[in-house]
Motif scaffolding. Sequence first.
Motif, short mmCIF file in Angstrom:
data_model
loop_
_atom_site.label_atom_id
_atom_site.label_comp_id
_atom_site.label_asym_id
_atom_site.label_seq_id
_atom_site.Cartn_x
_atom_site.Cartn_y
_atom_site.Cartn_z
N LYS A 87 -20.28 107.53 17.14
CA LYS A 87 -19.83 106.23 17.64
C LYS A 87 -20.17 106.02 19.12
O LYS A 87 -19.68 105.08 19.75
N ALA A 88 -20.97 106.93 19.68
CA ALA A 88 -21.31 106.80 21.11
C ALA A 88 -21.96 105.44 21.36
O ALA A 88 -22.74 104.95 20.54
N ILE A 89 -21.60 104.85 22.48
CA ILE A 89 -22.14 103.53 22.86
C ILE A 89 -23.20 103.77 23.93
O ILE A 89 -22.89 104.19 25.03
N PHE A 90 -24.44 103.53 23.56
CA PHE A 90 -25.52 103.75 24.52
C PHE A 90 -25.76 102.45 25.27
O PHE A 90 -26.77 101.79 25.09
N LYS A 91 -24.79 102.08 26.08
CA LYS A 91 -24.91 100.79 26.76
C LYS A 91 -24.04 100.79 28.01
O LYS A 91 -22.84 101.06 27.92
N PRO A 92 -24.63 100.49 29.20
CA PRO A 92 -23.80 100.38 30.39
C PRO A 92 -22.72 99.31 30.17
O PRO A 92 -22.99 98.35 29.45
N PRO A 93 -21.54 99.42 30.75
CA PRO A 93 -21.15 100.45 31.71
C PRO A 93 -20.41 101.64 31.08
O PRO A 93 -19.91 102.47 31.82
N LYS A 94 -20.37 101.72 29.75
CA LYS A 94 -19.65 102.83 29.12
C LYS A 94 -20.50 104.10 29.17
O LYS A 94 -21.67 104.07 28.79
N ALA A 95 -19.92 105.22 29.61
CA ALA A 95 -20.67 106.47 29.62
C ALA A 95 -20.90 106.93 28.18
O ALA A 95 -20.10 106.65 27.30
N ILE A 96 -22.00 107.63 27.96
CA ILE A 96 -22.35 108.11 26.62
C ILE A 96 -21.36 109.22 26.21
O ILE A 96 -21.13 110.17 26.97
N ARG A 97 -20.78 109.07 25.01
CA ARG A 97 -19.77 110.04 24.54
C ARG A 97 -20.47 111.26 23.92
O ARG A 97 -20.86 111.24 22.75
N GLY A 98 -20.63 112.29 24.73
CA GLY A 98 -21.26 113.52 24.24
C GLY A 98 -22.35 113.97 25.19
O GLY A 98 -22.52 113.38 26.26
N GLY A 99 -23.06 115.03 24.81
CA GLY A 99 -24.12 115.55 25.67
C GLY A 99 -23.54 116.14 26.95
O GLY A 99 -22.52 116.83 26.93
N ILE A 100 -24.19 115.85 28.07
CA ILE A 100 -23.71 116.38 29.36
C ILE A 100 -23.53 115.24 30.37
O ILE A 100 -24.43 114.98 31.17
N PRO A 101 -22.38 114.55 30.32
CA PRO A 101 -22.10 113.57 31.38
C PRO A 101 -21.93 114.29 32.72
O PRO A 101 -21.42 115.41 32.78
N ILE A 102 -22.37 113.64 33.78
CA ILE A 102 -22.21 114.17 35.14
C ILE A 102 -20.99 113.46 35.75
O ILE A 102 -20.99 112.23 35.87
N CYS A 103 -19.97 114.23 36.10
CA CYS A 103 -18.79 113.64 36.74
C CYS A 103 -18.94 113.80 38.25
O CYS A 103 -18.84 114.91 38.78
N PHE A 104 -19.20 112.70 38.93
CA PHE A 104 -19.39 112.70 40.39
C PHE A 104 -19.17 111.27 40.88
O PHE A 104 -19.63 110.36 40.20
N PRO A 105 -18.57 111.04 42.01
CA PRO A 105 -18.02 111.98 42.98
C PRO A 105 -16.56 112.33 42.74
O PRO A 105 -15.89 112.85 43.64
N GLN A 106 -16.10 112.11 41.50
CA GLN A 106 -14.69 112.39 41.23
C GLN A 106 -14.53 112.90 39.81
O GLN A 106 -15.05 112.30 38.87
#
Length: 293
Positions: free
Chosen positions: A45-64
């Motif tokens: 069900k991942a949404i490949f569309k800004p502004p939602k981050a992709i659910r899965g893989g390796i999201p980068i959490c920065f700067p928080q």
Amino acid sequence: KGANGLDKVVLRQGPRISAEVYLYGGHVTSWKDQFGEELLFVSNKAIFKPPKAIRGGIPICFPQFSNFGHLEAHGFARNKIWTVDTDPPPFPVPISSRAYIDLILKPTDEDLKIWPHSFEYRLRIALGPGGDLMLTSRIRNTNADGKPFSFTFAYHTYFSISDISEIRVEGLETLDYLDNLQDRARFTEQGDAIVFESELDRIYLGTPSKIAIIDHEKKRTFVVRKGGLPDAVVWNPWDKKAKAMADFGDDEYKRMVCVEAAAIEKPITLKPGEEWTGKLELSAVPSSYYSGQ
Ligand code: BG6
């Protein structure tokens, strides 16, 4: 092009080993081994569309990381379009036999309004000949006003597993952790290894540089090696939280676990001109080859 016309880059080593990277988020969405088998979890069900981050893989959490601050959860890097860096400064890693891509993220005027710090974030994603996946982040303070800035960080890796009740995570024994399910109260891990019987959401502090995820059913062990990232988040949403997430299938929690190399408890502070490096190296080995620490 990937889903919804978003740009993606494919790295290959031989006929079957590969990795896929979306410029949206600088986000690795696929990592396949020598049998062509997928090693990362991405929700159906991942949404490949800004502004939602992709659910899965390796999201980068920065700067928080998460809500450790006033920014949106996990910061903004995971929902920005990164660019390919054609002229990166030398990286301190040998690249001769690796397939790799260099990405860069700099703040826009809009970003500067919500986080008033100028930075250059260079991300190298490299695939070794044996299929190891390496991510190197280099973040530089380019503030012209002489001001330092601080951030928290995580490589929010979603591993694909056979069944959440068949796995264990080793390397975090006896460590202190903050429990996100109990107002971030501090506890000390008592068990030999982490096993999963219900929702789990913890920040392990000051962890060793090597953590293993052992999948009994698949007879596969993921080895996570990290540098510059003292903490490690372990997360599985379990059934209730899974149902509450719109971009996550109700039963998908059984097939994933997040083990995230992170810097959370002690934020990283950079003075102007200073640079920080945070590394992640992932490998997948048959469990029979894995001999622990
Ligand atoms: C984990 C956090 O890292 O990310 C969890 O510890 C959080 O608390 C999870 O629920 C997912 O976050 P998001 O913003 O991608 O839904």
